[in-house]
Scaffold this active site. Structure first.
Site, mmCIF file in Angstrom:
data_model
loop_
_atom_site.group_PDB
_atom_site.id
_atom_site.type_symbol
_atom_site.label_atom_id
_atom_site.label_comp_id
_atom_site.label_asym_id
_atom_site.label_seq_id
_atom_site.Cartn_x
_atom_site.Cartn_y
_atom_site.Cartn_z
ATOM 1 N N GLY A 87 -84.626 14.504 -2.430
ATOM 2 C CA GLY A 87 -84.497 15.476 -1.612
ATOM 3 C C GLY A 87 -84.703 16.889 -2.061
ATOM 4 O O GLY A 87 -85.847 17.144 -2.526
ATOM 5 N N SER A 106 -73.368 25.408 1.147
ATOM 6 C CA SER A 106 -73.540 25.117 2.638
ATOM 7 C C SER A 106 -73.068 25.940 3.530
ATOM 8 O O SER A 106 -71.919 26.692 3.012
ATOM 9 C CB SER A 106 -73.192 23.538 2.827
ATOM 10 O OG SER A 106 -73.138 23.148 4.165
ATOM 11 N N GLY A 127 -79.433 17.137 -10.054
ATOM 12 C CA GLY A 127 -80.036 16.260 -8.621
ATOM 13 C C GLY A 127 -81.363 16.330 -8.426
ATOM 14 O O GLY A 127 -81.878 16.390 -7.298
ATOM 15 N N ALA A 128 -82.087 16.161 -9.597
ATOM 16 C CA ALA A 128 -83.600 16.423 -9.228
ATOM 17 C C ALA A 128 -84.346 15.366 -8.791
ATOM 18 O O ALA A 128 -85.545 15.266 -8.730
ATOM 19 C CB ALA A 128 -84.240 16.956 -10.444
ATOM 20 N N TYR A 180 -66.703 17.402 2.036
ATOM 21 C CA TYR A 180 -67.583 18.146 1.692
ATOM 22 C C TYR A 180 -67.717 19.617 1.925
ATOM 23 O O TYR A 180 -68.013 20.564 1.119
ATOM 24 C CB TYR A 180 -68.932 17.677 2.440
ATOM 25 C CG TYR A 180 -70.220 18.297 2.257
ATOM 26 C CD1 TYR A 180 -71.155 18.101 1.310
ATOM 27 C CD2 TYR A 180 -70.557 19.200 3.410
ATOM 28 C CE1 TYR A 180 -72.465 18.833 1.304
ATOM 29 C CE2 TYR A 180 -71.850 19.961 3.326
ATOM 30 C CZ TYR A 180 -72.602 19.915 2.232
ATOM 31 O OH TYR A 180 -73.790 20.401 2.148
ATOM 32 N N GLY A 217 -83.727 19.053 -4.686
ATOM 33 C CA GLY A 217 -83.889 18.886 -6.200
ATOM 34 C C GLY A 217 -85.069 18.324 -6.337
ATOM 35 O O GLY A 217 -85.686 19.327 -7.382
#
Length: 276
Positions: free
Chosen positions: A14, A143, A10-11, A166, A16
């Protein structure tokens, strides 16, 4: 740090992207994952421009498809001589339409698939490379939002809501962190999870309709610390709230819940061992 190879999922945006830019300044090799080739190329170019001496390679995969997760692990194993750090950062947030239940390619609830099954499957697939490169680290971006997994309705077919999905998926990820850390004890591979920061300024936070409270950098610092700090070289099986070693949701310490989650996880990812 300068000889390390780090893979960040996920780079392309955001947190990442922020982690990639921070680590790039430290040298070494960065392996950047994304699911959109154009965005992946753009962030790779940005990282190379910011740190010309850092090697950058990219890997394309949609983590909502376990076949692509397994294929990516195989590609990394085949192409990379070593892997010192794996940062499982890619995430499916609460969603812009939180009452719309979405499914992965294999038919699993999307948040559970992307936030738990994918990072666990990817980590297992990369264990041969991580153990061969030891000391090595796995950092799972979790999280503070955690909710117990309901084993009678794991895929949230009843009363679906995106943020609830989530929170359950993130607790599953933390629970798997503890299990994998125990399994790998003595191998030189550490596995930890963290809550990087509360309501960072990310697309996911805004899409759900929340107001960001802090910038990306607030989450980058504690995540990079887990990946690089020499004082944490032997720390494993822990959950951090930013910089503080903290206690996760009670279900993560329940032996029967852990057994049930891992049995289900291994069945769903279709793999049972690090060598597969």
């Amino acid at each position: 740090m300068n000889r390390r190879t780090t893979l960040i999922t996920g780079a392309t945006q955001g947190l990442g992207r922020g982690i990639a830019l921070d680590l790039a300044a430290r040298g070494g090799t960065l392996l950047l994952h994304g699911r959109d080739q154009a965005r992946l190329d753009a962030v790779a170019a940005e990282v190379r421009a910011a740190a010309p001496d850092t090697e950058v390679r990219t890997y394309l995969a949609d983590l909502s498809d376990l076949d692509q997760v397994h294929a990516m692990a195989a590609q990394v194993r085949a192409a990379e001589p070593r892997l010192d750090v794996l940062v499982n950062n890619a995430v499916a947030g609460g969603g812009a339409e939180p009452l719309r239940r979405e499914l992965s390619r294999q038919g699993h609830e999307l948040r559970f698939a992307v936030n738990h099954l994918a990072p666990y499957a990817l980590t297992r697939g990369l264990l041969p490379l991580l153990t061969a490169s030891a000391p090595a680290r796995v950092v799972n971006v979790a999280s503070i939002g955690q909710e117990a997994v309901d084993f009678d309705d794991v895929m949230l077919e009843r009363g679906y809501e995106g943020l609830r999905a989530y929170c359950r998926s993130k607790l599953a990820l933390i629970t798997a962190t503890f299990e994998l850390a125990a399994e790998l004890d003595g191998t030189g591979v550490t596995v930890n999870a963290l809550h990087p920061a509360h309501l960072m300024d990310t697309d996911g936070v805004r899409a759900y309709g929340l107001t960001p409270l802090v910038g990306i950098d607030e989450g980058v610092r504690p995540t990079v610390r887990l990946a690089t700090d020499p004082d944490l070289a032997s720390t494993t099986g822990r959950y951090f709230d930013r910089f503080t070693d903290s206690r996760a949701h009670e279900q993560a310490y329940d032996a029967e819940a852990r057994r049930r989650l891992m049995e289900l996880t291994h069945r769903l990812i279709g793999r049972s061992g690090p060598e597969s």
